[in-house]
Motif scaffolding. Structure first.
Motif, mmCIF file in Angstrom:
data_model
loop_
_atom_site.group_PDB
_atom_site.id
_atom_site.type_symbol
_atom_site.label_atom_id
_atom_site.label_comp_id
_atom_site.label_asym_id
_atom_site.label_seq_id
_atom_site.Cartn_x
_atom_site.Cartn_y
_atom_site.Cartn_z
ATOM 1 N N TYR A 22 0.814 -1.209 0.000
ATOM 2 C CA TYR A 22 0.000 0.000 0.000
ATOM 3 C C TYR A 22 0.855 1.270 0.000
ATOM 4 N N ARG A 23 2.066 1.198 0.548
ATOM 5 C CA ARG A 23 2.986 2.337 0.433
ATOM 6 C C ARG A 23 3.367 2.554 -1.033
ATOM 7 N N ARG A 24 3.566 1.475 -1.778
ATOM 8 C CA ARG A 24 3.933 1.596 -3.201
ATOM 9 C C ARG A 24 2.838 2.294 -3.981
ATOM 10 N N MET A 27 0.223 5.373 -0.222
ATOM 11 C CA MET A 27 -0.315 5.649 1.116
ATOM 12 C C MET A 27 0.826 5.989 2.065
ATOM 13 N N ASP A 28 0.593 6.948 2.927
ATOM 14 C CA ASP A 28 1.579 7.392 3.903
ATOM 15 C C ASP A 28 1.384 6.595 5.191
ATOM 16 N N ILE A 29 2.213 5.573 5.358
ATOM 17 C CA ILE A 29 2.122 4.693 6.526
ATOM 18 C C ILE A 29 3.522 4.618 7.133
ATOM 19 N N PRO A 30 3.686 4.987 8.403
ATOM 20 C CA PRO A 30 5.025 4.985 8.999
ATOM 21 C C PRO A 30 5.639 3.586 9.054
ATOM 22 N N ALA A 31 6.952 3.519 8.889
ATOM 23 C CA ALA A 31 7.678 2.246 8.867
ATOM 24 C C ALA A 31 7.494 1.457 10.160
ATOM 25 N N GLU A 32 7.374 2.154 11.285
ATOM 26 C CA GLU A 32 7.229 1.440 12.561
ATOM 27 C C GLU A 32 5.911 0.675 12.654
ATOM 28 N N PRO A 37 0.267 -5.041 15.575
ATOM 29 C CA PRO A 37 -0.821 -5.981 15.286
ATOM 30 C C PRO A 37 -2.055 -5.314 14.670
ATOM 31 N N HIS A 38 -2.155 -3.993 14.815
ATOM 32 C CA HIS A 38 -3.283 -3.227 14.265
ATOM 33 C C HIS A 38 -2.738 -1.898 13.760
ATOM 34 N N VAL A 39 -3.127 -1.514 12.536
ATOM 35 C CA VAL A 39 -2.659 -0.263 11.940
ATOM 36 C C VAL A 39 -3.855 0.433 11.288
ATOM 37 N N GLU A 40 -3.850 1.767 11.362
ATOM 38 C CA GLU A 40 -4.890 2.557 10.709
ATOM 39 C C GLU A 40 -4.238 3.659 9.888
ATOM 40 N N ALA A 41 -4.822 3.923 8.719
ATOM 41 C CA ALA A 41 -4.375 5.042 7.882
ATOM 42 C C ALA A 41 -5.610 5.790 7.394
ATOM 43 N N LEU A 91 4.007 -2.073 -9.790
ATOM 44 C CA LEU A 91 3.613 -3.111 -8.828
ATOM 45 C C LEU A 91 3.917 -4.512 -9.348
ATOM 46 N N THR A 92 3.621 -4.778 -10.616
ATOM 47 C CA THR A 92 3.891 -6.119 -11.149
ATOM 48 C C THR A 92 5.398 -6.364 -11.281
ATOM 49 N N ALA A 93 6.166 -5.329 -11.613
ATOM 50 C CA ALA A 93 7.627 -5.467 -11.675
ATOM 51 C C ALA A 93 8.210 -5.760 -10.294
ATOM 52 N N ALA A 94 7.536 -5.274 -9.251
ATOM 53 C CA ALA A 94 7.987 -5.520 -7.873
ATOM 54 C C ALA A 94 7.559 -6.903 -7.373
#
Length: 129
Positions: A22-24, A27-32, A37-41, A91-94
């Motif tokens: 989703y970062r690719r 979306m701005d999601i912190p690396a930490e 176990p639960h993440v929200e963006a 995305l497909t190349a990755a």
């Protein structure tokens, strides 16, 4: 009182792999967040995407299983038809699975479908110009 749609939840087998996908997309999601176990963006407009690990869901629903056949798809608006193509190629190349190569849909959009690491369909689209 009426319930208001607020979020889309994704259950993932690998939080770090899912968030990297989703970062690719942008979306701005912190690396930490990769080890949580639960993440929200929050998305523009206030809608949120929530991620929970399988272990988290099974902590309150021990018999949880993925829905047969899936059915979840997220759709991301792109800046233009060229961006749909570029993002699909990136995305497909990755190594992410391409489900439907970019095409000009009958409903007037450039459209493509890729799969996130858990197999959820992710639609990429933009108006045809």
């Amino acid at each position: 009182m009426t319930a208001a749609f607020s979020a889309v939840g994704i259950v993932t087998a690998d939080m770090g792999a899912s968030l990297a996908f989703y970062r690719r997309i942008g979306m701005d999601i912190p690396a930490e967040a990769d080890t949580q176990p639960h993440v929200e963006a929050e998305l523009p407009g206030g809608l949120r995407i929530l991620w929970d690990t399988v272990e988290t869901v099974r902590s309150f629903a021990p018999d949880w299983q993925p829905a047969p056949g899936g059915g979840l798809a997220l759709a991301f608006a792109c800046d233009g038809a060229e961006e749909v193509d570029r993002l699909y190629d990136d995305l497909t190349a990755a190594g992410y699975a391409g489900r439907c190569k970019p095409w000009n849909a009958a409903w007037g959009q450039r459209y493509a479908v890729v799969c996130d690491p858990d197999g959820h369909w992710v639609d990429l689209f933009a108006p045809l110009e």
